[in-house]
Design an enzyme around this catalytic site. Structure first.
Site, PDB file in Angstrom:
ATOM      1  N   GLU A  89      45.022  49.095  36.196  1.00  0.00           N
ATOM      2  CA  GLU A  89      44.102  48.360  35.344  1.00  0.00           C
ATOM      3  C   GLU A  89      43.897  49.069  34.014  1.00  0.00           C
ATOM      4  O   GLU A  89      44.168  50.258  33.876  1.00  0.00           O
ATOM      5  CB  GLU A  89      42.764  48.187  36.061  1.00  0.00           C
ATOM      6  N   CYS A 102      41.210  51.640  27.260  1.00  0.00           N
ATOM      7  CA  CYS A 102      41.230  52.708  28.254  1.00  0.00           C
ATOM      8  C   CYS A 102      42.411  52.460  29.172  1.00  0.00           C
ATOM      9  O   CYS A 102      42.435  51.454  29.886  1.00  0.00           O
ATOM     10  CB  CYS A 102      39.912  52.683  29.026  1.00  0.00           C
ATOM     11  N   CYS A 109      45.133  58.218  42.371  1.00  0.00           N
ATOM     12  CA  CYS A 109      44.876  59.553  41.826  1.00  0.00           C
ATOM     13  C   CYS A 109      44.666  60.523  42.979  1.00  0.00           C
ATOM     14  O   CYS A 109      44.073  60.167  43.989  1.00  0.00           O
ATOM     15  CB  CYS A 109      43.625  59.521  40.947  1.00  0.00           C
ATOM     16  N   CYS A 113      37.918  63.382  43.201  1.00  0.00           N
ATOM     17  CA  CYS A 113      36.523  63.568  42.784  1.00  0.00           C
ATOM     18  C   CYS A 113      35.643  62.656  43.650  1.00  0.00           C
ATOM     19  O   CYS A 113      35.940  61.470  43.813  1.00  0.00           O
ATOM     20  CB  CYS A 113      36.344  63.219  41.311  1.00  0.00           C
ATOM     21  N   CYS A 116      34.217  59.214  42.387  1.00  0.00           N
ATOM     22  CA  CYS A 116      35.128  58.331  41.627  1.00  0.00           C
ATOM     23  C   CYS A 116      35.862  57.361  42.529  1.00  0.00           C
ATOM     24  O   CYS A 116      36.446  57.745  43.546  1.00  0.00           O
ATOM     25  CB  CYS A 116      36.132  59.182  40.858  1.00  0.00           C
ATOM     26  N   GLY A 156      43.894  57.693  37.340  1.00  0.00           N
ATOM     27  CA  GLY A 156      44.903  58.745  37.307  1.00  0.00           C
ATOM     28  C   GLY A 156      44.467  59.989  36.565  1.00  0.00           C
ATOM     29  O   GLY A 156      43.502  59.967  35.809  1.00  0.00           O
ATOM     30  N   GLU A 157      45.199  61.058  36.794  1.00  0.00           N
ATOM     31  CA  GLU A 157      44.955  62.311  36.088  1.00  0.00           C
ATOM     32  C   GLU A 157      46.140  62.527  35.153  1.00  0.00           C
ATOM     33  O   GLU A 157      47.240  62.862  35.600  1.00  0.00           O
ATOM     34  CB  GLU A 157      44.814  63.457  37.105  1.00  0.00           C
ATOM     35  N   SER A 188      41.775  62.542  28.673  1.00  0.00           N
ATOM     36  CA  SER A 188      40.696  63.089  29.495  1.00  0.00           C
ATOM     37  C   SER A 188      41.274  63.706  30.769  1.00  0.00           C
ATOM     38  O   SER A 188      42.061  63.080  31.467  1.00  0.00           O
ATOM     39  CB  SER A 188      39.729  61.959  29.850  1.00  0.00           C
ATOM     40  N   SER A 211      36.501  66.636  31.955  1.00  0.00           N
ATOM     41  CA  SER A 211      35.486  66.143  32.883  1.00  0.00           C
ATOM     42  C   SER A 211      34.890  67.349  33.595  1.00  0.00           C
ATOM     43  O   SER A 211      35.498  67.900  34.504  1.00  0.00           O
ATOM     44  CB  SER A 211      36.126  65.203  33.905  1.00  0.00           C
ATOM     45  N   LEU A 212      33.725  67.748  33.176  1.00  0.00           N
ATOM     46  CA  LEU A 212      33.122  68.969  33.730  1.00  0.00           C
ATOM     47  C   LEU A 212      32.196  68.626  34.898  1.00  0.00           C
ATOM     48  O   LEU A 212      32.357  69.111  36.000  1.00  0.00           O
ATOM     49  CB  LEU A 212      32.378  69.726  32.626  1.00  0.00           C
ATOM     50  N   HIS A 213      31.183  67.829  34.597  1.00  0.00           N
ATOM     51  CA  HIS A 213      30.308  67.228  35.620  1.00  0.00           C
ATOM     52  C   HIS A 213      29.450  68.178  36.454  1.00  0.00           C
ATOM     53  O   HIS A 213      28.663  67.704  37.284  1.00  0.00           O
ATOM     54  CB  HIS A 213      31.105  66.334  36.569  1.00  0.00           C
ATOM     55  N   ASN A 287      28.372  54.973  36.817  1.00  0.00           N
ATOM     56  CA  ASN A 287      28.529  53.577  37.234  1.00  0.00           C
ATOM     57  C   ASN A 287      28.555  53.540  38.743  1.00  0.00           C
ATOM     58  O   ASN A 287      29.518  53.988  39.356  1.00  0.00           O
ATOM     59  CB  ASN A 287      29.871  53.036  36.731  1.00  0.00           C
ATOM     60  N   CYS A 330      36.116  52.534  36.158  1.00  0.00           N
ATOM     61  CA  CYS A 330      36.969  53.479  36.857  1.00  0.00           C
ATOM     62  C   CYS A 330      37.534  53.003  38.186  1.00  0.00           C
ATOM     63  O   CYS A 330      37.095  53.420  39.257  1.00  0.00           O
ATOM     64  CB  CYS A 330      36.198  54.755  37.109  1.00  0.00           C
TER      65      CYS A 330
END
Ligand code: SAH
Length: 340
Positions: A89, A102, A109, A113, A116, A156-157, A188, A211-213, A287, A330
Site C-alpha cells: 500500500e 508515503c 516487515c 515493532c 506496528c 517495510g524497513e 525512515s 524511529s526512536l520511540h 494510530n 501503517c
C-alpha cells in the site's frame, strides 16, 4: 528480463554502450517513460526499430495495479497488487505545499515493532526498485498531478532492502526521472546501524528519520526488538556522527503510546539523550489499530511532553494527522486485505 521502471539512467547508458549504441539513447528512453509516460518501446519514435526490438527483448513494462482506493479530503490510500499477487500500500497526502506520497519498501516487515500493524505480517520479500517507482507513477496518473515529495515510511524497513531502495531513490531523484528533489525525499528507519553508516557515505541530500520511540534500552528492547541488535548506546553516537558528516539535521520520530513512553521522566530522559545533537523530534500521535493493545497518549500528555522537550532546548513538532479514518495508518489496509 528486467523491469524498465527499476533501471537507473546510468545503468541504461551502460547497457546502450555495451550494445555499441550511443549513451544518449538512455536519456531519450527516460524522456519517453517519465515525461511522456509511454508504456511501449514501439511508441518511442526517435529510437530505431532495431533498437526497440532489442529493448523489448531485454526489458519489460510489467505494471503493478491499483486494486483499491480509500479516500477522505486530504488523504488517499492505495492498495496495489504486485505481479506475483502480493499486496502493498501507499498513501497520498495533499499538503498546501504539494502532494506527498508515503511508499512501502517491502512486502511485510521483519522488524517486529510491537505497536506496528505492518510487523504483524512477516516479511514476504523485498520490493524491487520498479515496484517503488510505480507506486508513485500510478498515483500521479490517478490524480493527474505531480507528486513532489516522498516519505519511505510505508510497510517495510527500507534499510533492510538497501540496494533496491537506493536504486529507487536515484531514479526518482534523477532530473530526467521523476525529478523529486533529494531534500523532498525522507527515508525512515528503525535504526539498522551499519546501513545508516553506508547511507552516510552516499553523500545524498535526502532526509533521514529515525524511529526512536523510547528514551532508554530497557523500554526500547520491549517495544522494538531491533534494539537488541542495535541498542541506543550504539545508535545515538551513529546518529550524531551522521549529522556531523552529512551536515544534515536528522528527524527523531517518537510515537506517543499511552502509559508506555509518554511520562514526564521519559521526556527529560529523551531530552538528555539527544542533547547537543543536530536533530528535531517529531511527536507522532499513535494510530490505534484493532489488533494491537497500545493506546494513543492523551492530547494533554502529548502537550506536556512537547513542552518539556522544548524547555530542554530541543526543536519539536507534533505530526499533523492524516488518514486516521481510512485505515491509512501503517499497514492497516493491506492487513485487512491479506486477512480477508
Ligand atoms: N521501518 C521504518 C519505516 C516504516 S514505519 C521505520 O521503522 O521507521 C514508519 C513510522 O511509523 C515508524 O516511525 C513507525 O514506528 C511508525 N508507526 C508504526 N505503526 C504506527 C501507528 N500505528 N501509529 C503511528 N505510527 C506508527
Amino acid at each position: 528480463m528486467r523491469n524498465i521502471y527499476g533501471i537507473k539512467r546510468k545503468d541504461l547508458e551502460e547497457y546502450f554502450l555495451s550494445n555499441g549504441d550511443k549513451k544518449f539513447k538512455a536519456l531519450q528512453v527516460f524522456e519517453w517513460i517519465y515525461e511522456k509516460k509511454v508504456t511501449k518501446f514501439s511508441e518511442m519514435t526517435n529510437i530505431k526499430k532495431e533498437i526497440q526490438d532489442r529493448l523489448n527483448n531485454d526489458f519489460s513494462f510489467e505494471r503493478i495495479e491499483i486494486v483499491k482506493k480509500q479516500e477522505d479530503k486530504l488523504t488517499k490510500k492505495y492498495l496495489f497488487k504486485l505481479c506475483d499477487d502480493n499486496y502493498i500500500e501507499a498513501v497520498l497526502m495533499i499538503h498546501d505545499y504539494g502532494n506527498s506520497v508515503c511508499v512501502s519498501s517491502e512486502v511485510g516487515c521483519n522488524m517486529g515493532c510491537k505497536f506496528c500493524e505492518s510487523g504483524r505480517l512477516k516479511k514476504v520479500r523485498n520490493l524491487e526498485a520498479h515496484e517503488m517507482v510505480q507506486q508513485i507513477m500510478l498515483i500521479e496518473a490517478d490524480i493527474k498531478e505531480r507528486v513532489s515529495s516522498i516519505v519511505i515510511m510505508g510497510i517495510g524497513e527500507p534499510l533492510d532492502n538497501y540496494g533496491n531502495v537506493l536504486d529507487f531513490i536515484k531514479i526518482i531523484n534523477d532530473a530526467k526521472g521523476l525529478a523529486i528533489g533529494a531534500r523532498h525525499i525522507t527515508l525512515s528507519t528503525c535504526g539498522i546501524i551499519p546501513k545508516i553508516q553506508e547511507l552516510e557515505k552516499e553523500e545524498m541530500q535526502i532526509n533521514l528519520a529515525i524511529s526512536l520511540h523510547a528514551p532508554n534500552n530497557q523500554l526500547r528492547n520491549k517495544i522494538m526488538p531491533v534494539n537488541k541488535a542495535y541498542s541506543l548506546d550504539k545508535l545515538i553516537p551513529v546518529i550524531k556522527e551522521y549529522t556531523e558528516k552529512t551536515n544534515r539535521r536528522v528527524t527523531i520520530e517518537y510515537v506517543m503510546l499511552k502509559g508506555v513512553n509518554d511520562n514526564e521522566t521519559q521526556a527529560y530522559e529523551l531530552a538528555a539523550l539527544l542533547k547537543g545533537i543536530n536533530v528535531y523530534v517529531n511527536l507522532i500521535p499513535y494510530n490505534e489499530t484493532s489488533h494491537i493493545d497500545f493506546k494513543r497518549s492523551t492530547e494533554e500528555n502529548i502537550i506536556k511532553f512537547y513542552d518539556i522537550l522544548k524547555k530542554q532546548g530541543l526543536t519539536v513538532t507534533t505530526r499533523k494527522e492524516f488518514g486516521g479514518k481510512i485505515d491509512a495508518a501503517c499497514g492497516q489496509l493491506r492487513s485487512k486485505e491479506v486477512e480477508a
